[in-house]
Design a protein around this motif. Sequence first.
Motif, mmCIF file in Angstrom:
data_model
loop_
_atom_site.group_PDB
_atom_site.id
_atom_site.type_symbol
_atom_site.label_atom_id
_atom_site.label_comp_id
_atom_site.label_asym_id
_atom_site.label_seq_id
_atom_site.Cartn_x
_atom_site.Cartn_y
_atom_site.Cartn_z
ATOM 1 N N PHE A 186 38.996 5.369 24.783
ATOM 2 C CA PHE A 186 39.261 5.519 23.352
ATOM 3 C C PHE A 186 38.387 6.623 22.762
ATOM 4 C CE2 PHE A 186 41.562 1.530 23.401
ATOM 5 C CZ PHE A 186 42.463 1.679 22.357
ATOM 6 N N GLN A 187 37.148 6.685 23.239
ATOM 7 C CA GLN A 187 36.208 7.665 22.706
ATOM 8 C C GLN A 187 36.541 9.076 23.189
ATOM 9 O OE1 GLN A 187 32.169 6.468 23.212
ATOM 10 N NE2 GLN A 187 31.299 8.359 22.406
ATOM 11 N N GLN A 188 36.845 9.212 24.477
ATOM 12 C CA GLN A 188 37.041 10.537 25.053
ATOM 13 C C GLN A 188 38.453 11.068 24.842
ATOM 14 O OE1 GLN A 188 35.919 10.088 29.156
ATOM 15 N NE2 GLN A 188 33.770 9.617 28.683
ATOM 16 N N GLN A 189 39.461 10.196 24.990
ATOM 17 C CA GLN A 189 40.839 10.656 24.912
ATOM 18 C C GLN A 189 41.396 10.648 23.489
ATOM 19 O OE1 GLN A 189 42.086 11.888 27.662
ATOM 20 N NE2 GLN A 189 40.335 11.197 28.877
ATOM 21 N N GLY A 193 34.865 7.295 17.581
ATOM 22 C CA GLY A 193 33.418 7.430 17.655
ATOM 23 C C GLY A 193 32.761 6.276 18.375
ATOM 24 N N GLN A 194 33.308 5.083 18.199
ATOM 25 C CA GLN A 194 32.793 3.875 18.859
ATOM 26 C C GLN A 194 33.983 3.208 19.557
ATOM 27 O OE1 GLN A 194 31.015 1.835 15.517
ATOM 28 N NE2 GLN A 194 29.136 3.058 15.616
ATOM 29 N N GLY A 195 34.201 3.608 20.798
ATOM 30 C CA GLY A 195 35.410 3.222 21.505
ATOM 31 C C GLY A 195 35.558 1.746 21.769
ATOM 32 N N TRP A 196 34.453 0.992 21.774
ATOM 33 C CA TRP A 196 34.542 -0.431 22.052
ATOM 34 C C TRP A 196 35.389 -1.160 21.010
ATOM 35 C CZ3 TRP A 196 32.515 -3.547 18.194
ATOM 36 C CH2 TRP A 196 31.562 -2.966 17.346
ATOM 37 N N ARG A 197 35.503 -0.585 19.825
ATOM 38 C CA ARG A 197 36.319 -1.215 18.785
ATOM 39 C C ARG A 197 37.796 -1.207 19.192
ATOM 40 N NH1 ARG A 197 33.208 -1.838 14.216
ATOM 41 N NH2 ARG A 197 31.282 -0.616 14.140
ATOM 42 N N GLY A 198 38.244 -0.096 19.773
ATOM 43 C CA GLY A 198 39.613 -0.031 20.254
ATOM 44 C C GLY A 198 39.865 -0.973 21.413
#
Length: 464
Positions: A186-189, A193-198
Amino acid sequence: MSRLVDHAYASPQTNEGIVAAEAVPLGNPTSVRYRIVALSMGMSLVLYLDRFALAPITTTICSDLNISKETFGWGNFAFFLSYALLQVPAGALADRFGARRMLALYVVAWSLATIALGFVYGWVGLILLRIVMGAMQAGAYPAAGGYLKRWASLTARAKANSLVAAGGRVGALLAFLTTAWVGQQFQQQLGFGQGWRGALGVFGSVGLIWTAIFWWYFRDRPSEHRGCNAAELAVIGNEPVTRAVEPLPVIAVLSNPNVWILSVSGFLTNVGWIFLTAWLTTYLVENFSDQLKEMFPRAAASAGFKDVLAGVLTAVTACAAIAGGVSGGICADLFRRQFGPIWGRRIPGLLAGGISAIAYIACHFVADIRLFMLLMVLTAYTIDFGLGSLWATYQDIGGKHVGSVLGFANMWGNLGAAVCGWYYGRLADQDNWQLVFTISAAALILMSLSWLLVNPTRTLDSAK
């Protein structure tokens, strides 16, 4: 090819058991019961996936929300406290209104709470949503324990329960393996900013999909399912004729020694178990970072590599737990046939507590990550080895009130997880992991000894 099978009916006087037989030609039994167990495994998978999605990214969440590990531990405390206190009411609701209605409601509610966790920005929202998740997940296993007694025959009961427990370990495995990685994607693609939320949004959506499938296929009783033929009903053979729900015999529950022994045993088990699922990843990140870099030099160059690698290693213990749960259930059924109803149920519990306690004691003297992980694998395997027997014993003694009895005993078990889920976070802030190992070992030794007092033949019905 048809065969002659005793067609079973329950006695109006006893309301259970096979007392009358009529030789009728029946075909091969259908396999709906296996699909019900598979559905139950799926529920257990979703339950653990959502429950432990935060564990592999504890360090990251603490940093993003600017909270301490002890504060995060309060979130664990809030979850397990609400989970524990609502075990009996949620189990009683499932007994009263049926698992199909109540379990569907529970899964939808905790799945939405999981998605909502992706939108928190402080400790208040974290703790409130963990309370909601705990409350909604409280009814899952009591409901499943109640209907599995109707869908699994007596001699296959421990195996069915262990498979459901193994489904939960698969969920934990997926959480440890994928949470940090999905967050990275989520963060890279996608530029989060905080991919854990996705990642939490993805995991919560899985539960909503499971609920739709469950509602379409599941029925509370074999006789209500159009896919069950007479031969399968005869194989299952332990379904009550009436659906009347009797009041919970409170005095019988509170005066039954088995209920209290199993409650204490569950409390002590979770004191030893909660480190594996809630704090092992954090321990690996904080104590073996240098060794992780040496073992995986290429991965060390990527952002968040410690969370990902520690999650993968923690997932290895979940694999061991799956193997332990399945083999423990099979052995529990075998032991019951070989050693009778008392020692057949006791032996898995004695082994589970004794061996895992020894492994925790050995952790005091280990500084190499490879040897430490071997000890954690052994601990995870043996703790889960005893779960099939534990659940089967709940069903042995519960009679018509399995959901409520399982909920009462499981309540005490999760109070142990609540207390130590918080307290281990406090010890983590103090870097006092040795005391964590000492407490875990002592609890599991006492758990093992408590099984010497269990007598599954003393049921609620026999105590009336």
